[in-house]
Write an enzyme that holds these catalytic residues in place. Structure first.
Site, PDB file in Angstrom:
ATOM      1  CB  THR A  53      -0.930   0.008   1.235  1.00  0.00           C
ATOM      2  OG1 THR A  53      -0.131  -0.099   2.418  1.00  0.00           O
ATOM      3  CG2 THR A  53      -1.923  -1.142   1.184  1.00  0.00           C
ATOM      4  CB  VAL A  55      -0.053   5.535   3.962  1.00  0.00           C
ATOM      5  CG1 VAL A  55       0.365   6.201   5.263  1.00  0.00           C
ATOM      6  CG2 VAL A  55      -0.926   6.460   3.135  1.00  0.00           C
ATOM      7  CB  CYS A  56       2.107   0.690   4.879  1.00  0.00           C
ATOM      8  SG  CYS A  56       0.333   0.531   5.148  1.00  0.00           S
ATOM      9  N   PRO A  57       4.685   2.197   3.678  1.00  0.00           N
ATOM     10  CG  PRO A  57       5.253   1.811   1.443  1.00  0.00           C
ATOM     11  CD  PRO A  57       4.112   2.156   2.340  1.00  0.00           C
TER      12      PRO A  57
END
Length: 148
Positions: A53, A55-57
């Site tokens: 996804t 935003v997660c990184p």
């Protein structure tokens, strides 16, 4: 949802560990992580909804960038989502910033830990963005949870 003063639920999950990207076979790629690991240490458990996804990184990379600061304070970072260990490994191999992440990523594919913590989104079936700071006795001392 569990809160401050509650004990984290027992868990024993497969994870992608810091050395997993160097593994030459699946039996070397994954480690077990449980609530009984990291005795005498504080733990920061944090969750994201799904791998791959957008935003997660940034969150995962930011935690990785200060992993040594947590280690200096006898604190173990543990990340995770409802994705399986193969997806975690694929994402680390695919995303340059995640490659060689210095802390384990647990696979909560059965959603046991997310459910036990009370962070499983009822509509989507994925973990909410959540962070738990847990003391050496596995007691929750801080909680932060955000919607999807």
């Amino acid at each position: 949802m569990l809160g401050i003063g509650d004990k984290i639920p027992e868990f024993d999950l497969l994870a992608v560990g810091p050395e997993s990207v160097k593994a030459t076979s699946p039996d070397q790629a994954f480690i077990k992580v449980s609530d009984k690991d990291y005795k005498g240490k504080w733990k920061v458990l944090f969750f994201w909804p799904k791998d791959f996804t957008f935003v997660c990184p940034t969150e995962i990379i930011a935690f990785g960038d200060i992993n040594d600061e947590f280690a200096d304070r006898d604190t173990q970072l543990i990340g995770g989502s409802i994705d399986n260990e193969f997806v975690h490994l694929a994402w680390q191999n695919d995303h340059e910033g995640l490659h060689g992440s210095p802390f384990p990523w647990v696979s909560d594919i059965k959603r046991e830990l997310s459910s036990g913590l009370g962070i499983l989104d009822k509509n989507e079936g994925v973990s909410l963005r959540a962070t738990f700071i847990v003391d050496p006795d596995n007691i929750i001392r801080h909680v932060s949870v955000n919607d999807l």
